[in-house]
Design an enzyme around this catalytic site. Structure first.
Site, PDB file in Angstrom:
ATOM      1  N   GLU B 229       0.873  -1.170   0.000  1.00  0.00           N
ATOM      2  CA  GLU B 229       0.000   0.000   0.000  1.00  0.00           C
ATOM      3  C   GLU B 229       0.904   1.211   0.000  1.00  0.00           C
ATOM      4  O   GLU B 229       1.632   1.454   0.967  1.00  0.00           O
ATOM      5  CB  GLU B 229      -0.887  -0.030   1.239  1.00  0.00           C
ATOM      6  N   CYS B 266      -3.443   7.440   5.427  1.00  0.00           N
ATOM      7  CA  CYS B 266      -3.330   7.108   4.000  1.00  0.00           C
ATOM      8  C   CYS B 266      -4.636   7.412   3.279  1.00  0.00           C
ATOM      9  O   CYS B 266      -4.670   7.487   2.057  1.00  0.00           O
ATOM     10  CB  CYS B 266      -2.926   5.658   3.796  1.00  0.00           C
TER      11      CYS B 266
END
Lengths: 485, 485
Positions: B229, B266
């Site tokens: 990620e 994020c």
């Protein structure tokens, strides 16, 4: 002679596929099921035209090729059925919980959506089932992805004709232009693999080609998933009790399996492990000698087999047990195999296999442990007499293979919900996915979760009323019921 | 100061993990569920010890950290529940059909088995939920994989202490030694990633580090799956109707979301698209000015934010709308964004976001199309007034994001069956998998199909009697019933 696709033609094929992606993604699963059934029907209707071309280009016999068409169209219809049943979309719905702690829980609805255009590198040895209309194509279309197939040069005319049948069937059924396309040429395939419009690739072929293409796919500026089926030895281990109970059947079954389709199956049993003193050599040699000569798929493969066989014959400790016009049986021992593992465990594609004798249970277990990843691994044993041994061997086979067989032969791969074709590296790149069976579609799908989206704006498969009546997991439980909130 | 793991210590950690793999693979899912619950209980019990260390090392406030521990242990318990329910194993059983045409159909039973030791690169910004005891670890343990975590240097003491609690809990619960281990140091992580005993890796962090590690993983002699990620802009698009209906709420909600956790999520909304003449600027500026200054996770991240912010300020066409001690709000237009897409669409990790004004619906759609892959994308709209516009925008968002939100904010990721955290490249490498939610375990599992294997020699989850009562698909239908053959 079919010429390579020109750069302009490739650009057109990729533009068409890219242009079709959004329409395919928006298509209802039941509508896609209709397109896929239309392709299956058209291929079945064209079987009398397609099979003679395949016979001429691959030298495979007519009954085998007709069976392969039926397998391929059955596979397409299975995906159509599963699209309607709904599992392929993996719909998961968690309704909101405004009282959630520490924060309220939103309404979340997850579905698998298509990645986009998929590039399929067709295989040589199954001109239908692992080629233009094969499993990669079927699963990608089911997922809702446009497909561009890079034809295998071993059956170019069949590839063109198959594609024509498919494209016309898709057009007549109302699928978007660009849903399916075909290109020719190795460099063309590499160029397509590097194109940003291609979002995933499937491959069936040799280890060197698979490794090279894999590296291109995963080191692009935008890496894409690459699913490669590269090769497999498919070892078979036989216990003394199995020899005692069914030695003759094992010998004839083995020779039949490793010579099926001129030994050109990726699931061909490449090694048979027998206890020393098994007493089956005469029968193995006789059965091998009785295999009729048959033409291989093409000259390149025949040349590869010939040089591979020459190489194997010269490995120290390997001897020829028997050979006839159509097959060769080699022999060695576990001691020799462990001493020259890399030389003996190099796949030789064609009608050859190696009988390996083990002197003790420890040698049998050491032989199992010598293997890297394989598509299949097989144990022939007797349930009661071998219970303890089998309980040791089966977990070791599980670590090393994608399909573990008991008292069977690995050639022949039924297409069903439970089937799996794939195994740890190097038999496949991407061992967590299968190339055969329903979940093969998952290779070309990614999840999307919709949060708190109004019912009317959700894809129909996520709406409360479940208009298509598909199977969904709602608040943890699988159901076809509508959602109440 | 925690020193890097020495080569000898790394070798020991990898040997321990490799040594535990077979025992974990053989463990009953319900037994693994017990181990995982023991870890959750131990972490909850240690919260008063762990949170102060985390506060000191990350500067995050106590309530947030306590919430994060609860989220992490809730995640572990969800995986334990799902292990007992059985879906995690995806058991599929097709019983034999001796009358099958053209050939008899064997009995096939498919289950997902663990890949083996998994390497987890911990993140800095969630010292519990995406670190030592986070989602990658939880899903890998649920899959039955030993885990080696490469600690993030941002919270080294917390990492060591968390690992101690987990290792002791696993030991007391009877899990094999080597089920969990911790290593420190970037070079150590790279060495581990190259080790043949490591079979998969999970990563949460920056784009450059993620790309570099991904390339190592997929170009090893034996390539392994790498789930990274890497970063996300999480754009939010607001219609005029939404401004008219809820402009004030949108302004305050947005500033709250992009400054949550000092902008170190994020899922931080990096851009807010508003119609020109929206009239919300004063309120946005006021809300931004009211955000209190807060220390970032560590000096390296603070420095990165500082230089990233300097860079953004200097981009032509970008101006400062407002700033306070704790946040900065920038402004630009779609025209400017399209002219300098790469400069404006470079993630800046921290409490900054950009308001982008669009002059027309066409500009709004062009702005949506300017984005590459993201973890999330959000539309603020009014269902009736914007039905047509939303039906155009939502499919474009679906193409570009893993989670699509309606009238919400992307920060905050509930852990549930339907959750998905991941999106098209570059937000993740491996967009077909999720890093949050039940199917995260699937990243560390591969299918194995057993063919015609005697019932007593099958893993218990595949046996006819279904002794654990788990959910299985038998001949196409999901059931907990036993199999009759």
């Amino acid at each position: 002679m079919i010429p390579d696709t020109t750069p302009a033609e490739l650009e057109q094929a990729l533009a068409d596929a890219g242009g079709a992606a959004a329409a395919l993604a928006a298509s209802a699963p039941s509508v896609r099921a209709g397109w896929i059934r239309a392709v299956a029907d058209a291929l079945d209707a064209a079987v009398d035209e397609l099979v003679p071309i395949a016979q001429r280009e691959t030298s495979l016999p007519e009954p085998r090729l007709r069976g392969e068409v039926a397998r391929s169209t059955g596979q397409l219809r299975l995906f159509a059925d599963v699209l309607e049943e709904g599992s392929l979309l993996e719909v998961v719905i968690d309704t909101a919980n405004p009282e959630g702690k520490p924060v309220p829980i939103p309404d979340l609805r997850r579905v698998l959506v298509p990645l986009g255009p998929v590039l399929v590198f067709a295989a040589s040895n199954f001109p239908f089932a692992f080629s233009v209309c094969g499993g990669d194509t079927a699963s990608a279309l089911a997922a809702g992805c446009p497909v561009v197939v890079k034809a295998h040069p071993g059956h170019p005319e069949l590839s063109v004709k198959t594609a024509e049948v498919m494209i016309e069937a898709l057009r007549a059924a109302g699928a978007p232009a660009g849903t399916f396309g075909l290109v020719q040429g190795y460099d063309v395939g590499v160029a397509a693999l590097k194109d940003p419009r291609i979002t995933a690739a499937g491959f069936t072929g040799s280890v060197p080609a698979g490794k090279a293409l894999h590296e291109i796919a995963v080191t692009r500026p935008e890496p894409i998933p690459f699913y490669g089926e590269l090769g497999s030895l498919n070892p078979v281990f036989v216990t003394q009790a199995a020899v005692d109970a069914r030695g003759n059947d094992i010998a004839t079954g083995y020779v039949g399996s490793f010579t099926l389709g001129v030994g050109q199956f990726c699931t061909k049993p490449g090694l048979l492990f027998l206890p020393a003193g098994h007493g089956l050599t005469d029968q193995l040699v006789e059965a091998t000698g009785g295999v009729a000569a048959a033409k291989m798929l093409n000259d390149r493969i025949a040349d590869g087999f010939s040089s591979g066989l020459d190489r194997l014959r010269k490995v120290e400790g390997v001897r020829v047990l028997g050979e006839g016009g159509g097959a060769t049986l080699l022999g060695t021992t576990v001691t020799e195999l462990l001493a020259r593992r890399e030389e003996i465990l190099e796949e030789c594609f064609g009608p050859v296999s190696i009988v390996v004798e083990y002197a003790s249970t420890d040698e049998l277990l050491a032989a199992v442990a010598a293997f890297e990843g394989n598509l299949t691994a097989t144990l022939h044993a007797e349930e009661s007499a071998d219970a303890e041994l089998a309980s040791k061997v089966l977990p070791l086979l599980t670590e090393r293979a994608g399909r573990v067989l008991w008292n069977g032969w690995p050639t022949g791969v039924a297409v069903s919900w439970a089937q799996h074709h794939g195994g740890p590296f190097p038999s496949t790149v991407g061992s967590i996915h299968t190339s055969v069976g329903v979940t093969a579609a998952r290779r070309f799908q990614r999840p999307v979760a919709y949060q708190d989206t109004p019912d009317a704006l959700l894809p129909a498969v996520l709406q409360d009323a479940n208009p298509a009546g598909i199977s969904r997991r709602v608040n943890g439980t699988v159901t076809t019921a509508e959602v109440s909130r």
